[in-house]
Scaffold this active site. Structure first.
Site, PDB file in Angstrom:
ATOM      1  N   HIS A  10      -8.174  44.253 -74.701  1.00 30.07           N
ATOM      2  CA  HIS A  10      -8.980  44.206 -73.482  1.00 30.07           C
ATOM      3  C   HIS A  10      -8.979  42.733 -73.053  1.00 30.07           C
ATOM      4  CE1 HIS A  10     -10.902  47.410 -75.952  1.00 30.07           C
ATOM      5  NE2 HIS A  10     -11.086  48.032 -74.809  1.00 30.07           N
ATOM      6  N   ASP A  64     -11.163  40.486 -75.052  1.00 27.33           N
ATOM      7  CA  ASP A  64     -10.871  40.349 -76.486  1.00 27.33           C
ATOM      8  C   ASP A  64     -10.140  39.034 -76.707  1.00 27.33           C
ATOM      9  OD1 ASP A  64     -11.734  42.968 -76.952  1.00 27.33           O
ATOM     10  OD2 ASP A  64      -9.711  43.781 -76.725  1.00 27.33           O
TER      11      ASP A  64
HETATM   12  C1  XUL Z   1     -13.408  53.394 -77.511  1.00 28.24           C
HETATM   13  C2  XUL Z   1     -11.959  53.199 -77.390  1.00 28.24           C
HETATM   14  C3  XUL Z   1     -11.507  51.982 -76.675  1.00 28.24           C
HETATM   15  C4  XUL Z   1     -10.236  52.155 -75.917  1.00 28.24           C
HETATM   16  C5  XUL Z   1      -9.833  50.965 -75.097  1.00 28.24           C
HETATM   17  O1  XUL Z   1     -13.786  54.563 -78.158  1.00 28.24           O
HETATM   18  O2  XUL Z   1     -11.190  53.974 -77.913  1.00 28.24           O
HETATM   19  O3  XUL Z   1     -11.402  50.956 -77.594  1.00 28.24           O
HETATM   20  O4  XUL Z   1      -9.180  52.445 -76.773  1.00 28.24           O
HETATM   21  O5  XUL Z   1     -10.775  50.598 -74.177  1.00 28.24           O
END
Ligand code: XUL
Ligand code: CO
Length: 445
Positions: free
Chosen positions: A110, A113
């Site tokens: 993300h 992150d």
């Molecule tokens: C949350 C989840 C996230 C997504 C990316 O349950 O799986 O980490 O993979 O936003």
């Protein structure tokens, strides 16, 4: 031990651990692959190319073990610096050292992150610019690539009522700014795909929610993001990651079938596919195999977030996968639909709060990669050496007759079909032989 210093900045974080070798199932070495030989060819492809394993930046580098009942247990040395850019560089050094030693070809992140979000969008953009320059250098030096990027549209308090589905237009605009920036970031780093996981795109109570308006906004938002990315030259795939709930009571991207219907209704099928996550499937009261099959049957199995839940509790525990039986069921689906469309296997999984050694990160990922490798090898043997395919085909053989084919192709009307019942008489019972099928996996493991 192999020299990996060229990737590690000034400092080695995982001291005493070198490149993880493949040694085969009988090795005594703790930190070695027993099944994942990346060059082994199965069903015409190397294991490396089948899986396209990725490390999830948020869990592996940022998952400090904090839970609603306690503060972090893992004092990751790469998170010690107070200055955001220094901390982000340290974290990235650790990430690339870890991934190089493990031998994974991809990572996923993300936006925030990579580096802590700033006080405003301009500060955040400046920070992301700096850390992505650094990421580019690291990618080039190591050959590790970005499987997908995404924007975190769920952690900041501004998103407490949703991001693209927020009832306040100003929040929707903020989410758009973040997504535009995350698309730019993904493009800059050569990301192969872009993910939307709508953790807060849902509701906590229908009483205060105009659901149709919100889901229309979500579709509009996805169109805008897709159009922007395409205008900037992005040729990869967009993935939606279904999840039924948590953190919202009800998430609009509930499960694979719901998302496929949504994409079809809003004319998004051409650009979007699905990223199926194990623990999200089980939260939706499905098996992982079911969600993969639904996506595969629609030609929309894009990628996978690998983990597992805990059958004794109901939340998203994101544990590392280790169930060979269930993974083999999953691999049967994946092999039969010729693999992922654009994606790979991202370990969206975290260490337990009380697994606090840095070496635990290696054990966790090695275990997951080995489990997938063993499951794929088993599934391939079931498909190529056992009577599985023929037996399954034979179960439907009556539809291969002229009359069955006429029904399947739509050239038979109801009276004709009904009249056949008189000529057939009472159909004899045909065993589904479920136990025979279930035994196959243990036979070939
Ligand atoms: C949350 C989840 C996230 C997504 C990316 O349950 O799986 O980490 O993979 O936003
Ligand atoms: Co996920």
């Amino acid at each position: 031990m192999e020299n990996t210093n060229y990737l590690c900045g000034d400092r080695e974080y995982f001291t005493g651990i070198g490149k993880i070798p493949f040694e085969g199932r009988d090795t005594d070495r703790e930190l070695a692959f027993r099944w994942y030989d990346e060059n082994r060819v199965v069903a015409g492809k190397s294991l490396k190319d089948h899986f396209r394993f990725a490390v999830a930046y948020w869990h592996t580098l940022g998952g400090t073990g904090a839970d609603p009942f306690g503060r972090p247990t893992m004092n990751f040395p790469w998170l010690a610096a107070a200055d955001p850019l220094q901390q982000a560089k340290d974290k990235m050094d650790a990430a690339f050292e870890f991934m190089t030693k493990l031998g994974v070809p991809f990572y996923c992140f993300h936006d925030y992150d990579l580096i802590e979000e700033g006080a405003d969008l301009t500060t955040s953009a400046r920070r992301l610019e700096a850390i992505s320059d650094y990421a580019l250098e690291k990618q080039q030096a190591s050959g590790i690539k970005l499987l997908w990027g995404t924007a975190n549209l769920f952690s900041h308090p501004r998103y407490m009522n949703g991001a693209a589905t927020n009832p306040d237009f100003r929040v929707v605009a903020h989410a758009a700014a973040q997504v535009q920036q995350a698309i730019d970031l993904t493009l800059k780093l050569g990301g192969e795909n872009y993910v939307f996981w709508g953790g807060r795109e849902g509701y906590m109570s229908l009483l205060n929610t105009q659901m149709k308006r919100e889901t229309d906004h979500l579709a509009r938002f996805l169109h805008l993001a897709k159009d922007y990315a395409r205008s900037q030259g992005f040729t990869g795939t967009f993935f939606i990651e279904p999840k039924p709930m948590e953190p919202t009571k009800h998430q609009y991207d509930f499960d694979a079938a719901t998302v496929i219907g949504f994409l079809r209704e809003h004319d998004l099928l051409a650009d979007f596919k699905l990223n199926i996550e194990v623990n999200h499937a089980t939260l939706a009261q499905h098996t992982f195999q079911h969600e993969l099959q639904v996506a595969a049957d629609a030609g929309m199995l894009g990628s996978m977030d690998a983990n597992r839940g805990d059958y004794q509790n109901g939340w998203d525990t994101d544990q590392f996968p280790n169930n060979l039986y269930e993974l083999t069921e999953a691999m049967l689906v994946i092999l039969q639909c010729n693999g992922f469309q654009g994606g790979g296997i991202n370990f969206d999984a975290k260490l337990r709060r009380n697994s606090t050694d840095l070496s635990d990160l290696f054990y966790a990922h090695i275990g997951g990669m080995d489990a997938f490798a063993r499951a794929l090898i088993t599934a391939d043997r079931i498909l190529s050496d056992s009577p599985y395919r023929e037996k399954l085909q034979a179960r439907y053989a009556s539809f291969d007759t002229a009359q069955g084919q006429a029904f399947e192709s739509g050239s038979m009307d109801l009276p004709t079909l009904a009249a056949l019942a008189h000529t057939f008489g009472e159909p004899p019972l045909q065993s589904g032989q479920q136990e025979w099928y279930e035994n196959l996996i243990n036979r070939y493991l």
